[in-house]
Every structure is written in structure tokens, then in C-alpha cells.
Enzyme design. Structure first.
Site, PDB file in Angstrom:
ATOM      1  N   ARG A   1      -1.884  -5.819   8.586  1.00 16.16           N
ATOM      2  CA  ARG A   1      -0.503  -5.379   8.377  1.00 16.16           C
ATOM      3  C   ARG A   1       0.108  -4.925   9.694  1.00 16.16           C
ATOM      4  O   ARG A   1      -0.477  -4.119  10.416  1.00 16.16           O
ATOM      5  CB  ARG A   1      -0.443  -4.220   7.375  1.00 16.16           C
TER       6      ARG A   1
ATOM      7  N   GLN B   1      -6.673  -1.169   1.857  1.00 18.38           N
ATOM      8  CA  GLN B   1      -6.148  -1.005   3.213  1.00 18.38           C
ATOM      9  C   GLN B   1      -7.031  -0.024   3.978  1.00 18.38           C
ATOM     10  O   GLN B   1      -7.183   1.136   3.580  1.00 18.38           O
ATOM     11  CB  GLN B   1      -4.711  -0.509   3.191  1.00 18.38           C
TER      12      GLN B   1
ATOM     13  N   TYR C   1      -0.834   4.748  13.445  1.00 18.70           N
ATOM     14  CA  TYR C   1      -2.242   5.106  13.277  1.00 18.70           C
ATOM     15  C   TYR C   1      -3.075   4.393  14.346  1.00 18.70           C
ATOM     16  O   TYR C   1      -2.524   3.757  15.236  1.00 18.70           O
ATOM     17  CB  TYR C   1      -2.691   4.800  11.842  1.00 18.70           C
TER      18      TYR C   1
ATOM     19  N   THR D   1       0.220   5.504   0.100  1.00 18.72           N
ATOM     20  CA  THR D   1      -0.522   6.753   0.119  1.00 18.72           C
ATOM     21  C   THR D   1       0.083   7.696  -0.908  1.00 18.72           C
ATOM     22  O   THR D   1       1.277   7.987  -0.842  1.00 18.72           O
ATOM     23  CB  THR D   1      -0.425   7.359   1.539  1.00 18.72           C
TER      24      THR D   1
ATOM     25  N   PRO E   1       0.821  -1.216   0.000  1.00 18.47           N
ATOM     26  CA  PRO E   1       0.000   0.000   0.000  1.00 18.47           C
ATOM     27  C   PRO E   1       0.850   1.259   0.000  1.00 18.47           C
ATOM     28  O   PRO E   1       1.848   1.340   0.716  1.00 18.47           O
ATOM     29  CB  PRO E   1      -0.794  -0.117   1.309  1.00 18.47           C
TER      30      PRO E   1
HETATM   31  C1  LIG Z   1       5.023   6.926  -0.936  1.00 17.61           C
HETATM   32  C2  LIG Z   1       4.782   5.857   0.103  1.00 17.61           C
HETATM   33  C3  LIG Z   1       3.534   5.758   0.699  1.00 17.61           C
HETATM   34  C4  LIG Z   1       3.268   4.743   1.633  1.00 17.61           C
HETATM   35  N1  LIG Z   1       1.993   4.605   2.151  1.00 17.61           N
HETATM   36  C5  LIG Z   1       1.694   3.525   2.919  1.00 17.61           C
HETATM   37  C6  LIG Z   1       0.336   3.249   3.299  1.00 17.61           C
HETATM   38  O1  LIG Z   1      -0.621   3.939   2.917  1.00 17.61           O
HETATM   39  N2  LIG Z   1       0.118   2.174   4.087  1.00 17.61           N
HETATM   40  C7  LIG Z   1       1.142   1.359   4.521  1.00 17.61           C
HETATM   41  O2  LIG Z   1       0.889   0.392   5.248  1.00 17.61           O
HETATM   42  N3  LIG Z   1       2.420   1.583   4.162  1.00 17.61           N
HETATM   43  C8  LIG Z   1       2.711   2.625   3.346  1.00 17.61           C
HETATM   44  N4  LIG Z   1       4.012   2.807   2.912  1.00 17.61           N
HETATM   45  C9  LIG Z   1       5.042   1.806   3.255  1.00 17.61           C
HETATM   46  C10 LIG Z   1       5.196   0.781   2.126  1.00 17.61           C
HETATM   47  O3  LIG Z   1       4.011   0.016   1.944  1.00 17.61           O
HETATM   48  C11 LIG Z   1       6.373  -0.185   2.375  1.00 17.61           C
HETATM   49  O4  LIG Z   1       6.161  -0.843   3.579  1.00 17.61           O
HETATM   50  C12 LIG Z   1       7.734   0.503   2.413  1.00 17.61           C
HETATM   51  O5  LIG Z   1       7.884   1.412   1.341  1.00 17.61           O
HETATM   52  C13 LIG Z   1       8.879  -0.523   2.341  1.00 17.61           C
HETATM   53  O6  LIG Z   1       8.741  -1.353   1.200  1.00 17.61           O
HETATM   54  P1  LIG Z   1       9.706  -1.178  -0.083  1.00 17.61           P
HETATM   55  O7  LIG Z   1      11.116  -1.388   0.411  1.00 17.61           O
HETATM   56  O8  LIG Z   1       9.297  -2.238  -1.070  1.00 17.61           O
HETATM   57  O9  LIG Z   1       9.520   0.198  -0.622  1.00 17.61           O
HETATM   58  C14 LIG Z   1       4.307   3.827   1.997  1.00 17.61           C
HETATM   59  C15 LIG Z   1       5.560   3.962   1.413  1.00 17.61           C
HETATM   60  C16 LIG Z   1       5.817   4.933   0.459  1.00 17.61           C
HETATM   61  C17 LIG Z   1       7.180   5.002  -0.194  1.00 17.61           C
END
Ligand SMILES: Cc1cc2nc3c(=O)[nH]c(=O)nc-3n(C[C@H](O)[C@H](O)[C@H](O)COP(=O)(O)O)c2cc1C
Length: 359
Positions: A227, A98, A180, A25, A23
């Protein structure tokens, strides 16, 4: 890499491969929380992921944290999301939503007129939040929820799950990380309650557990995920013993026969969140954080996960699944357009073959 492309059953969800879009945002909804055309295109572009977990979305206006963050509370929001899920399903994909109640992470400069901010206890989070109308602002000091108020928010989660199904989602995921509302209840630093939702770890886990139980009752446990990120301190989260608290919630959640637990690596190496999840929850794990072409193949085996999720790599690579399969190079993304409205840096990234042709 072969294992990554094998199908997988998670509860009622049949994934065509084990590459999950985590997910993110991205603040592209309208001011009314209604998904926009660019969101339809963005998620549709990524429809060959084994599963998409759509961004943190509020179950009620009080739960909104960010500007231009979508909701799943009004008929217009449900109709807007239906266009998104149709676009993903047209590509043969699966998509869950989510559900994110922000609790004390919010501001009256973001929410609609008169919408308050609530939390387990009346403790303001340290830090500031970006607002469109008033720049950086401190978080609101929240009103502490009554016991009845907590129960009402649990029911809002059940309604959000029903709304998500009406919008065509294949299921929902409870956002239990990043400070949150569920994590505010879990963590001793933000929960000073003396009723059954505060005190011991078992009591602090009760809010998340009841949300999951009621969401499962509403749409079926096989369509509900959770999560978690043990050890996470984001958004002023402090807990006296994060590993023990998370172990408690994982144990409780395991009794519900949910579709999956989506678990992020802990920020400190002393806490092995993947091992904790396996021991307390079981095998239906989606693992996250820091996976890419170099370590993905080994990760499934080393950590015994069912699937891996990728967030940042999906930003600049709508065709991430194909790139991983074909060993094609990955594109980088532009940080400046992560949270800005519109198509730039959102739907503007090309697939590898198209990018190669125009290069
Ligand atoms: C721009 C952005 C927005 C994110 N928004 C959410 C979110 O809405 N919900 C959530 O659980 N994690 C959110 N995350 C965390 C990611 O889901 C993920 O856990 C994190 O980027 C690490 O994974 P990666 O190494 O593949 O990037 C966000 C991360 C980024 C970069």
C-alpha cells in the site's frame, strides 16, 4: 456498476467482486494485542467484500504504534486472528492482513515495559499520540537502527507473513503509507542514513523492497500486496520529491510480481498517483480514497483500476456490497466511537434490510 461485481484474479487471490474493504485501525484488540470477540464479529459481518484488508497490525512489539492495536507476533495473537479469518472464510470471503511497523510513531506509554522505539534516524516526529494511561503524549525520540538492526526488522516482516498464513490469512499487505516505518525510510525528511538504506531514492526504497521480497519468499509473491500514498504528509512525513521516490519503489516492487499495489489518491491534484502507479507498477491496482455510490462505476474505467477499496463507508454499512448492488442508501457512522473499546459503533451497525425493518 456491473463491472464492480465481476470476479477478479490478483496474483493468487481470487476475488468474488472488486469491492475491497480498506484497512482501518479501530483499536479493539486486547492490551496484549490479541484480537477480541468483537473483531471476529466485525470482520465476519463484512465477509462478502471481494477482499478485506485487515487493520494495520504490528510484526513485533517494537513496531506497535497505538493502544489496543493488534499484533501478529505471539501464539495467542495468531490464535485470535484465526477466529477472525475463519469467520470471514465461513462467508466465502478473502482476508489479508496489513503489516504495519510504526517505527518512530509510538510511545513508551503504549508499549509494554522496556520496549523501545526505533527508526531510520534518531529524529522525533512532530505531534502527539493518544495513550490510554497518560493522555496525549509526544512521540518517543527513536533510536536509529544499525544496519544489522534494519536487516532484523526485514526478517520480522517475513516471520509476520508466515504467522499471518498460520492464522488463516490469504495473504499480507505491507503498510507503506502514513509516515510509518517503510515511509520513514522512503522520505528524506526522516531518513538521514549513510548506509545502503539511505541517500538516493533507490537506497531509501530498499527497506520496503526487501520487506516485500522476503515476505514473498516466505509465503509466495502472489499473496503479498503493497500500500502506497504518494505525496502523503501524515505523521510529519516530508520528502524532497515524493513522486520520484514512489516511482522508484513502484518500479522495484514491480519486479517481484506481487498480488497487487493498493494506491491512494495523492493529497494534491498536481500528483496523479493512479497514473504513476499504472506507469511504474502495472495493472494490478486497487484504487482508494473517496469512492462511493456516485463515482465508483466511473472510477474503475476512468482510472483503469482492477478494484476499488472503501474504508469509511464500510464502518456504518456492514452490507456495503449489497447496498451498492441494490442501490440502497448508505448509513453514516459515529466518529466518537471510531477508536473506543467494545461493540458500540463497531459491530452495532445493521444491515439495510434489518435497519429498514426496525425504522
Ligand atoms: C478509522 C480509520 C482507520 C484507518 N486505519 C488505517 C490503517 O490501519 N491502515 C491504512 O493503510 N489506512 C488506514 N486508514 C485509511 C483508509 O484505509 C482509507 O485510505 C481512507 O479512509 C480513505 O478511503 P475512504 O474514502 O474510502 O474512507 C484508516 C481510515 C480510517 C477512517
Amino acid at each position: 456498476m456491473k463491472q464492480l461485481f465481476e470476479p477478479l484474479q490478483l496474483g493468487d487471490l481470487r476475488l468474488a467482486n472488486r469491492i475491497v474493504m480498506a484497512p482501518m485501525t479501530r483499536n479493539r484488540a486486547g492490551a496484549d494485542g490479541v484480537p477480541t470477540d468483537v473483531m471476529v464479529e466485525h470482520y465476519g459481518q463484512r465477509g462478502d467484500a471481494g477482499l478485506i484488508v485487515a487493520e494495520g497490525t504490528w510484526p513485533s512489539a517494537v513496531g506497535q504504534s497505538y493502544c489496543r492495536q493488534p499484533g501478529i507476533a505471539t501464539p495467542a495473537q495468531i490464535a485470535g486472528w484465526k477466529r477472525v479469518t475463519d469467520a470471514v472464510h465461513a462467508r466465502g470471503g478473502l482476508i489479508v492482513l496489513q503489516i504495519m511497523h510504526g517505527g518512530r510513531i509510538g510511545s513508551r506509554h503504549i508499549k509494554a515495559e522496556g520496549v523501545e522505539t526505533v527508526a531510520p534516524s534518531a529524529l522525533q516526529a512532530a505531534g502527539e499520540i493518544v495513550t490510554d494511561i497518560a493522555g496525549m503524549q509526544p512521540y518517543d525520540t527513536p533510536r536509529a537502527l544499525s544496519t544489522e538492526g534494519v536487516r532484523a526488522i526485514v526478517q520480522e516482516h517475513a516471520q509476520a507473513a508466515r504467522n499471518a498464513r498460520e492464522a488463516g490469512f490469504d495473504g499480507v499487505e505491507l503498510h507503506g503509507t502514513s509516515g510509518y516505518l517503510p515511509m520513514q525510510f522512503l522520505s528524506s525528511g526522516s531518513n538521514q542514513r549513510t548506509d545502503e538504506y539511505g541517500g538516493t531514492a533507490a537506497h531509501r526504497a530498499r527497506f520496503a523492497f526487501e520487506c516485500l521480497r522476503e515476505m514473498a519468499a516466505a509465503i509466495g509473491a502472489g499473496r503479498v500486496g503493497l500500500r502506497l500514498n504518494p505525496g502523503n504528509t501524515y505523521n510529519d512525513t516530508r520528502d524532497e520529491d515524493s513522486a520520484a521516490t514512489h516511482a522508484e519503489l513502484m518500479r522495484q516492487a514491480a519486479t517481484l510480481n506481487l498480488a497487487y499495489l493498493h494506491v491512494m489518491r495523492a493529497p494534491t491534484p498536481e500528483l496523479d498517483a493512479f497514473a504513476l502507479a499504472r506507469a511504474q507498477f502495472g495493472e494490478r491496482l486497487i484504487l482508494n480514497d473517496g469512492f462511493g455510490p456516485d463515482n465508483a462505476a466511473a472510477a474503475l474505467q476512468d482510472y483503469a483500476g482492477a478494484a476499488l477499496s472503501f474504508a469509511r463507508h464500510f464502518i456504518g454499512n456492514p452490507d456495503l456490497v449489497e447496498r451498492l448492488r441494490a442501490g440502497q442508501p448508505l448509513a453514516r457512522f459515529d466518529r466518537k466511537t471510531l477508536y473506543t473499546p467494545g461493540a458500540a459503533g463497531y459491530t452495532s451497525y445493521e444491515c439495510y434490510s434489518a435497519a429498514a425493518l426496525t425504522a
